[in-house]
Each structure stands twice: as structure tokens, then as C-alpha cells.
Design a protein around this motif. Structure first.
Motif, PDB file in Angstrom:
ATOM      1  N   LYS A   9       0.841  -1.204   0.000  1.00  0.00           N
ATOM      2  CA  LYS A   9       0.000   0.000   0.000  1.00  0.00           C
ATOM      3  C   LYS A   9       0.878   1.257   0.000  1.00  0.00           C
ATOM      4  O   LYS A   9       2.099   1.182   0.209  1.00  0.00           O
ATOM      5  CB  LYS A   9      -0.904  -0.047   1.226  1.00  0.00           C
ATOM      6  N   TYR A  49     -12.497  -2.366  -3.091  1.00  0.00           N
ATOM      7  CA  TYR A  49     -12.983  -2.371  -1.709  1.00  0.00           C
ATOM      8  C   TYR A  49     -14.509  -2.328  -1.620  1.00  0.00           C
ATOM      9  O   TYR A  49     -15.063  -1.876  -0.616  1.00  0.00           O
ATOM     10  CB  TYR A  49     -12.372  -1.190  -0.948  1.00  0.00           C
ATOM     11  N   HIS A  52     -16.575  -3.036   1.488  1.00  0.00           N
ATOM     12  CA  HIS A  52     -16.505  -2.116   2.632  1.00  0.00           C
ATOM     13  C   HIS A  52     -17.319  -0.838   2.416  1.00  0.00           C
ATOM     14  O   HIS A  52     -17.348   0.032   3.282  1.00  0.00           O
ATOM     15  CB  HIS A  52     -15.045  -1.745   2.929  1.00  0.00           C
ATOM     16  N   PHE A  57     -15.183   3.690   7.756  1.00  0.00           N
ATOM     17  CA  PHE A  57     -13.806   3.964   7.317  1.00  0.00           C
ATOM     18  C   PHE A  57     -13.653   3.943   5.792  1.00  0.00           C
ATOM     19  O   PHE A  57     -12.547   4.163   5.286  1.00  0.00           O
ATOM     20  CB  PHE A  57     -12.821   2.976   7.959  1.00  0.00           C
ATOM     21  N   LEU A  61     -10.409   5.053   3.644  1.00  0.00           N
ATOM     22  CA  LEU A  61      -9.677   3.943   3.019  1.00  0.00           C
ATOM     23  C   LEU A  61      -9.433   4.233   1.535  1.00  0.00           C
ATOM     24  O   LEU A  61      -8.310   4.072   1.036  1.00  0.00           O
ATOM     25  CB  LEU A  61     -10.496   2.658   3.194  1.00  0.00           C
ATOM     26  N   THR A  91      -5.091  -7.976  10.257  1.00  0.00           N
ATOM     27  CA  THR A  91      -5.358  -6.702   9.563  1.00  0.00           C
ATOM     28  C   THR A  91      -4.950  -5.508  10.411  1.00  0.00           C
ATOM     29  O   THR A  91      -4.363  -4.549   9.911  1.00  0.00           O
ATOM     30  CB  THR A  91      -6.869  -6.611   9.230  1.00  0.00           C
ATOM     31  N   ARG A 102       2.939  -7.006   9.150  1.00  0.00           N
ATOM     32  CA  ARG A 102       2.272  -5.896   9.866  1.00  0.00           C
ATOM     33  C   ARG A 102       2.738  -5.799  11.315  1.00  0.00           C
ATOM     34  O   ARG A 102       2.833  -4.702  11.868  1.00  0.00           O
ATOM     35  CB  ARG A 102       0.760  -6.085   9.800  1.00  0.00           C
ATOM     36  N   VAL A 109      -4.376   0.389  11.868  1.00  0.00           N
ATOM     37  CA  VAL A 109      -5.172  -0.416  10.919  1.00  0.00           C
ATOM     38  C   VAL A 109      -5.405   0.318   9.595  1.00  0.00           C
ATOM     39  O   VAL A 109      -5.553  -0.308   8.539  1.00  0.00           O
ATOM     40  CB  VAL A 109      -6.522  -0.865  11.549  1.00  0.00           C
ATOM     41  N   GLY A 110      -5.410   1.628   9.642  1.00  0.00           N
ATOM     42  CA  GLY A 110      -5.599   2.416   8.420  1.00  0.00           C
ATOM     43  C   GLY A 110      -4.320   2.609   7.622  1.00  0.00           C
ATOM     44  O   GLY A 110      -4.342   3.162   6.525  1.00  0.00           O
ATOM     45  N   ASN A 112      -1.782  -0.138   7.155  1.00  0.00           N
ATOM     46  CA  ASN A 112      -1.287  -1.469   7.523  1.00  0.00           C
ATOM     47  C   ASN A 112      -0.372  -2.104   6.470  1.00  0.00           C
ATOM     48  O   ASN A 112      -0.268  -3.319   6.366  1.00  0.00           O
ATOM     49  CB  ASN A 112      -2.443  -2.389   7.919  1.00  0.00           C
ATOM     50  N   HIS A 115      -1.719  -5.494   1.579  1.00  0.00           N
ATOM     51  CA  HIS A 115      -3.029  -6.142   1.428  1.00  0.00           C
ATOM     52  C   HIS A 115      -2.823  -7.520   0.818  1.00  0.00           C
ATOM     53  O   HIS A 115      -1.977  -7.684  -0.050  1.00  0.00           O
ATOM     54  CB  HIS A 115      -3.929  -5.318   0.496  1.00  0.00           C
TER      55      HIS A 115
HETATM   56  P1  CMP Z   1      -7.154  -4.602   3.740  1.00  0.00           P
HETATM   57  O1  CMP Z   1      -6.682  -5.974   4.018  1.00  0.00           O
HETATM   58  O2  CMP Z   1      -6.573  -3.883   2.595  1.00  0.00           O
HETATM   59  O3  CMP Z   1      -8.745  -4.630   3.544  1.00  0.00           O
HETATM   60  C1  CMP Z   1      -9.605  -3.610   3.964  1.00  0.00           C
HETATM   61  C2  CMP Z   1      -8.878  -2.508   4.651  1.00  0.00           C
HETATM   62  O4  CMP Z   1      -9.684  -1.624   5.367  1.00  0.00           O
HETATM   63  C3  CMP Z   1      -7.946  -3.075   5.676  1.00  0.00           C
HETATM   64  O5  CMP Z   1      -6.887  -3.717   5.050  1.00  0.00           O
HETATM   65  C4  CMP Z   1      -7.610  -1.865   6.510  1.00  0.00           C
HETATM   66  O6  CMP Z   1      -6.517  -1.136   5.994  1.00  0.00           O
HETATM   67  C5  CMP Z   1      -8.868  -1.048   6.355  1.00  0.00           C
HETATM   68  N1  CMP Z   1      -9.605  -1.045   7.608  1.00  0.00           N
HETATM   69  C6  CMP Z   1     -10.241  -2.065   8.177  1.00  0.00           C
HETATM   70  N2  CMP Z   1     -10.802  -1.668   9.336  1.00  0.00           N
HETATM   71  C7  CMP Z   1     -10.517  -0.355   9.462  1.00  0.00           C
HETATM   72  C8  CMP Z   1     -10.816   0.623  10.435  1.00  0.00           C
HETATM   73  N3  CMP Z   1     -11.532   0.319  11.508  1.00  0.00           N
HETATM   74  N4  CMP Z   1     -10.335   1.854  10.233  1.00  0.00           N
HETATM   75  C9  CMP Z   1      -9.624   2.145   9.116  1.00  0.00           C
HETATM   76  N5  CMP Z   1      -9.308   1.261   8.166  1.00  0.00           N
HETATM   77  C10 CMP Z   1      -9.750   0.026   8.341  1.00  0.00           C
END
Ligand code: CMP
Length: 143
Positions: A9, A49, A52, A57, A61, A91, A102, A109-110, A112, A115
Motif C-alpha cells: 500500500k 474495496y 466495505h 472507514f 480507506l 489486519t 504488519r 489499521v488504516g 497497515n 493487502h
Molecule cells: P485490507 O486488508 O486492505 O482490507 C480492507 C482494509 O480496510 C484493511 O486492510 C484496513 O486497511 C482497512 N480497515 C479495516 N478496518 C478499518 C478501520 N476500523 N479503520 C480504518 N481502516 C480500516
């Protein structure tokens, strides 16, 4: 042979972790069959995505994943989908075990770092979003 989609990322690219992440998969024994670097257009990010969409988020994201270059890869080998997820760790980097990508390089988490596809269906879908069939290469990888 099983294939998965892995993406460094924008934070991973900016922090100079591309080589480290590729090296971990190479040393494990997996075979790199597709590789490209680009800045993701917003509509591609929204497709990638899609599951989501509607989550709190989601907008952040999409803004983050389109904010700078990513490195997209396809890795091939035995059980690579589950193995890649194990190598990346949870994650949320706060929950990722030490030694995982990670757990070694992330705290948020934002942001990370990396992917990876979470199932065979996701791997097929994500590889198809980012790679054309002729961008996946066949070659021998002697052990
Ligand atoms: P990824 O595996 O790329 O898939 C979805 C992404 O959403 C995840 O990694 C995180 O980077 C992001 N993500 C998941 N939960 C949160 C959260 N609570 N706040 C911000 N980003 C999030």
C-alpha cells in the motif's frame, strides 16, 4: 497452482518496504508471476474495496489507497492464499504477531502496509481487477 493477490500500500511504498516484502515471499519459496506499480484511480479503489462500501472507514480507506503509488503482485505456490495472510499478520497491526509483516512494520489499521486476498474467491476477483491474463507470466522456479 494456487495464486494470490498481494499489494504494497502507499505507506509501504513511501517507507521503502517494497523490497523487504518481496524478499519475504521469495525466500519462503513463492513465485512472483505478476508485478506492477501505479497510483490507483478512485473508481478502481471503490471496486476493489466494494465490500466495505458504507462502512465508516470506507471514504478514508479510498482516499488513502489512492494517495500514492502501490505495488501490485501476484504470487503463486502451494497454499499461497492462506500463507500470505499468515505472513502479513492480522489486519490491525496492533493485533499482528511479532515477526509478521504488519507486526514488524505497522501500528495503525488504516496504514497497515500491505493487502492480501482473504479467500480463493477474493484472489480470483482481485487478480482480475489488476492484471490482464497476458500480464501473468510462466517460468521455471527451481527450488
Ligand atoms: P485490507 O486488508 O486492505 O482490507 C480492507 C482494509 O480496510 C484493511 O486492510 C484496513 O486497511 C482497512 N480497515 C479495516 N478496518 C478499518 C478501520 N476500523 N479503520 C480504518 N481502516 C480500516
Amino acid at each position: 497452482m494456487e495464486r494470490t493477490f498481494v499489494m504494497v500500500k502507499p505507506d509501504g511504498v513511501q517507507r521503502g518496504l517494497v523490497g523487504e516484502i518481496i524478499a519475504r515471499f521469495e525466500r519462503r519459496g513463492y513465485k512472483l508471476v505478476g508485478l506492477k506499480m501505479f497510483t490507483m484511480p478512485r473508481e478502481v479503489a471503490e471496486t476493489h474495496y466494494a465490500e466495505h462500501r458504507g462502512k465508516p472507514f470506507f471514504e478514508g480507506l479510498v482516499r488513502y489507497i489512492t494517495s500514492g503509488p502501490v505495488v501490485a503482485m501476484v504470487w503463486e505456490g502451494k497454499n499461497v492464499i492462506a500463507a500470505a495472510r499468515e505472513m502479513m499478520g492480522a489486519t490491525d497491526p496492533q493485533k499482528a504477531l511479532p515477526g509478521t509483516i504488519r507486526g514488524t512494520y505497522g501500528i495503525d489499521v488504516g496504514r497497515n502496509v500491505v493487502h492480501g486476498s482473504d479467500s480463493p474467491a477474493s484472489a480470483a476477483r482481485e487478480i482480475d481487477i489488476f492484471f490482464k491474463a497476458d500480464e501473468l507470466l510462466n517460468y521455471e522456479r527451481p527450488l
